[in-house]
Scaffold this motif. Structure first.
Motif, PDB file in Angstrom:
ATOM      1  N   ALA A  56      45.323  48.913  30.504  1.00  0.00           N
ATOM      2  CA  ALA A  56      44.104  49.655  30.868  1.00  0.00           C
ATOM      3  C   ALA A  56      44.356  50.822  31.830  1.00  0.00           C
ATOM      4  O   ALA A  56      43.834  51.920  31.614  1.00  0.00           O
ATOM      5  N   PRO A  57      45.152  50.622  32.898  1.00  0.00           N
ATOM      6  CA  PRO A  57      45.339  51.748  33.838  1.00  0.00           C
ATOM      7  C   PRO A  57      46.031  52.962  33.214  1.00  0.00           C
ATOM      8  O   PRO A  57      45.999  54.044  33.789  1.00  0.00           O
ATOM      9  N   TYR A  58      46.650  52.787  32.054  1.00  0.00           N
ATOM     10  CA  TYR A  58      47.338  53.917  31.426  1.00  0.00           C
ATOM     11  C   TYR A  58      46.394  54.794  30.598  1.00  0.00           C
ATOM     12  O   TYR A  58      46.768  55.861  30.143  1.00  0.00           O
ATOM     13  N   PHE A  59      45.182  54.309  30.352  1.00  0.00           N
ATOM     14  CA  PHE A  59      44.237  55.075  29.532  1.00  0.00           C
ATOM     15  C   PHE A  59      43.712  56.282  30.306  1.00  0.00           C
ATOM     16  O   PHE A  59      43.380  56.173  31.480  1.00  0.00           O
ATOM     17  N   ILE A  60      43.625  57.428  29.620  1.00  0.00           N
ATOM     18  CA  ILE A  60      43.017  58.603  30.233  1.00  0.00           C
ATOM     19  C   ILE A  60      41.787  58.994  29.415  1.00  0.00           C
ATOM     20  O   ILE A  60      41.577  58.479  28.317  1.00  0.00           O
ATOM     21  N   ASP A  61      41.021  59.893  29.973  1.00  0.00           N
ATOM     22  CA  ASP A  61      39.765  60.303  29.360  1.00  0.00           C
ATOM     23  C   ASP A  61      39.935  60.754  27.898  1.00  0.00           C
ATOM     24  O   ASP A  61      39.133  60.388  27.029  1.00  0.00           O
ATOM     25  N   GLU A  62      40.990  61.502  27.646  1.00  0.00           N
ATOM     26  CA  GLU A  62      41.206  62.008  26.281  1.00  0.00           C
ATOM     27  C   GLU A  62      41.419  60.874  25.285  1.00  0.00           C
ATOM     28  O   GLU A  62      41.083  61.004  24.107  1.00  0.00           O
ATOM     29  N   ASP A  63      42.005  59.769  25.758  1.00  0.00           N
ATOM     30  CA  ASP A  63      42.218  58.626  24.859  1.00  0.00           C
ATOM     31  C   ASP A  63      40.873  58.066  24.388  1.00  0.00           C
ATOM     32  O   ASP A  63      40.709  57.691  23.229  1.00  0.00           O
ATOM     33  N   ILE A  64      39.935  58.006  25.316  1.00  0.00           N
ATOM     34  CA  ILE A  64      38.611  57.473  24.978  1.00  0.00           C
ATOM     35  C   ILE A  64      37.909  58.444  24.005  1.00  0.00           C
ATOM     36  O   ILE A  64      37.299  58.020  23.021  1.00  0.00           O
ATOM     37  N   ASP A  65      38.057  59.748  24.277  1.00  0.00           N
ATOM     38  CA  ASP A  65      37.492  60.752  23.352  1.00  0.00           C
ATOM     39  C   ASP A  65      38.071  60.577  21.949  1.00  0.00           C
ATOM     40  O   ASP A  65      37.344  60.592  20.955  1.00  0.00           O
ATOM     41  N   PHE A  66      39.383  60.416  21.907  1.00  0.00           N
ATOM     42  CA  PHE A  66      40.073  60.280  20.619  1.00  0.00           C
ATOM     43  C   PHE A  66      39.562  59.040  19.867  1.00  0.00           C
ATOM     44  O   PHE A  66      39.304  59.083  18.666  1.00  0.00           O
ATOM     45  N   MET A  67      39.392  57.945  20.589  1.00  0.00           N
ATOM     46  CA  MET A  67      38.891  56.714  19.951  1.00  0.00           C
ATOM     47  C   MET A  67      37.458  56.909  19.467  1.00  0.00           C
ATOM     48  O   MET A  67      37.101  56.479  18.377  1.00  0.00           O
ATOM     49  N   CYS A  68      36.639  57.573  20.286  1.00  0.00           N
ATOM     50  CA  CYS A  68      35.243  57.826  19.895  1.00  0.00           C
ATOM     51  C   CYS A  68      35.181  58.639  18.614  1.00  0.00           C
ATOM     52  O   CYS A  68      34.371  58.358  17.727  1.00  0.00           O
ATOM     53  N   GLU A  69      36.038  59.667  18.506  1.00  0.00           N
ATOM     54  CA  GLU A  69      36.070  60.478  17.280  1.00  0.00           C
ATOM     55  C   GLU A  69      36.351  59.592  16.079  1.00  0.00           C
ATOM     56  O   GLU A  69      35.734  59.722  15.029  1.00  0.00           O
ATOM     57  N   ASN A  70      37.322  58.690  16.243  1.00  0.00           N
ATOM     58  CA  ASN A  70      37.692  57.795  15.142  1.00  0.00           C
ATOM     59  C   ASN A  70      36.579  56.802  14.812  1.00  0.00           C
ATOM     60  O   ASN A  70      36.307  56.534  13.648  1.00  0.00           O
ATOM     61  N   ILE A  71      35.976  56.266  15.860  1.00  0.00           N
ATOM     62  CA  ILE A  71      34.906  55.276  15.652  1.00  0.00           C
ATOM     63  C   ILE A  71      33.711  55.927  14.956  1.00  0.00           C
ATOM     64  O   ILE A  71      33.117  55.356  14.047  1.00  0.00           O
ATOM     65  N   ASN A  72      33.403  57.151  15.381  1.00  0.00           N
ATOM     66  CA  ASN A  72      32.166  57.788  14.915  1.00  0.00           C
ATOM     67  C   ASN A  72      32.344  58.719  13.714  1.00  0.00           C
ATOM     68  O   ASN A  72      31.376  59.354  13.287  1.00  0.00           O
TER      69      ASN A  72
END
Ligand SMILES: [Zn+2]
Length: 375
Positions: free
Chosen positions: A323-339
């Motif tokens: 978890a501590p290695y995750f950065i904001d862009e990672d969450i954006d990237f996952m959101c793009e994939n999810i949505n």
């Protein structure tokens, strides 16, 4: 007469608890504020404060900045009046943490040692717990309990592990620890303990899916503000969700479980370097092969999140070692994939990242005793 006496005692106890709860919630308060907010007489509040202070539950130190009249004394709880010990048992190491009444980890330790179902091992762990308590100068009566989080499914009575393939700890029993320690003890599944910490940190959450991105993957489902256990105690074992029939072999015997794509071990195996080297190499040195591996990792995680969000319409919490290695862009990237294509898009705010890394299960386990004291 007797009944009358009991009622007075009960009322006194309720008032004392009310005052204590109020101070706990406010963190810092003054006598005047308590009188006003609790609608209690000044003498009742004074009596309760004296009693609580004598018992060592609260302290009165320092003064608030004056707002005109006499400076008000600062009243707060003694946050280490009780200390809960959390232990996180893993295959090659264990974590010990001390958690105060505010759920804060005030001392932490990592011990490298291979797990084995032997008396020697349990003696070493319990000796180290005792040493840790001594080193931090906690008194025996201060310790509310020792809560042990381990990989593996725990029996409904909490006495033993019933499925422990990763660590080969299916014979682990609570008594292996509790027989050697003079404190109340309990055993808990590490993923569920992690979810307890996330619940503590997010009082606004009603339901959620928790991913424990540890060496081995784990997970938990939160519904109605509690961790769902299930008939066989394995609710939330998202690590064994199959995401590819022809995928790599999982330790459970099946192919293509999420474990084989999203555990820290699987990431390390794909990269061929330890996690600690992987992230700096990828982020700072722009290693393109590592970037591709990380994107694949995030895509698989996004795939699982998307599916689970169809079952539990709530936030997803990413917790544990990675978890501590995750950065904001990672969450954006996952959101793009999810949505990309979905009937129900997920907002970025619904993907939360935990803050306690590898200590998450140990801290979460300790919260059991904190909660018990506070409530
Ligand atoms: Zn599996």
């Amino acid at each position: 007469m007797r009944e009358q006496g009991l009622t007075t005692i009960t009322l006194k106890k309720i008032n004392k608890e009310k005052v204590y709860q109020y101070i706990y919630e406010q963190k810092q308060t003054s006598k005047q504020q308590i009188v006003q907010e609790l609608n209690m007489g000044l003498s009742t509040v004074s009596q309760n404060l004296n009693a609580l202070e004598q018992e060592g539950l609260i302290s009165r130190d320092g003064y608030f900045e004056s707002t005109g009249g006499r400076k008000a004394q600062i009243i707060q709880i003694v946050s280490d009046f009780k200390i809960a010990i959390g232990v996180g048992i893993l295959k090659n190491m264990f974590h010990i943490v001390a958690v105060n009444l505010y759920g804060e980890a005030v001392a932490k330790e990592i011990v490298s040692m291979d797990y084995s179902d032997t008396d020697e091992y349990y003696t070493k762990v319990t000796d180290d717990i005792e040493k840790f308590i001594k080193k931090n100068q906690y008194k025996d009566e201060q310790i509310s309990g020792v809560s042990i989080a381990t990989q593996g499914i725990i029996s409904p009575d909490g006495e033993s592990v019933t499925y422990g393939k990763i660590m080969d700890n299916s014979d682990m029993r609570l008594s292996d620890f509790s027989d050697k320690l003079p404190y109340p003890c309990r055993l808990e599944h590490d993923s569920k303990a992690a979810a307890d910490l996330e619940l503590w940190n997010h009082p606004e959450i009603d339901s959620a899916v928790v991913f424990l991105l540890n060496r081995n993957l784990g997970g938990a489902i939160i519904t109605n503000r509690s961790v769902h256990q299930g008939t066989g105690m394995h609710s939330g074992s998202l690590e064994h969700m199959c995401i590819n029939h022809d995928g790599p072999m999982c330790y459970c015997g099946n192919r293509g479980c999420l474990e084989t794509y999203c555990s820290a071990n699987s990431l390390e195996a794909a990269a061929g370097v330890p996690i600690k080297e992987f992230f700096p190499e990828m982020r700072e040195k722009n290693n393109n092969i590592f970037k591709q591996i990380w994107e694949d990792y995030l895509k698989h995680l996004a795939y699982a999140i998307k599916n689970l969000n169809m079952v539990i319409d709530g936030p997803v919490i990413i917790s544990g070692y990675l978890a501590p290695y995750f950065i904001d862009e990672d969450i954006d990237f996952m959101c793009e994939n999810i949505n990309a294509v979905t009937p129900f898009p997920m907002s970025k705010e619904n993907i939360m990242v935990g803050l306690h890394g590898q200590f998450t299960p140990a801290i979460g386990a300790a919260l059991y005793y904190v909660n018990r004291f506070i409530s």
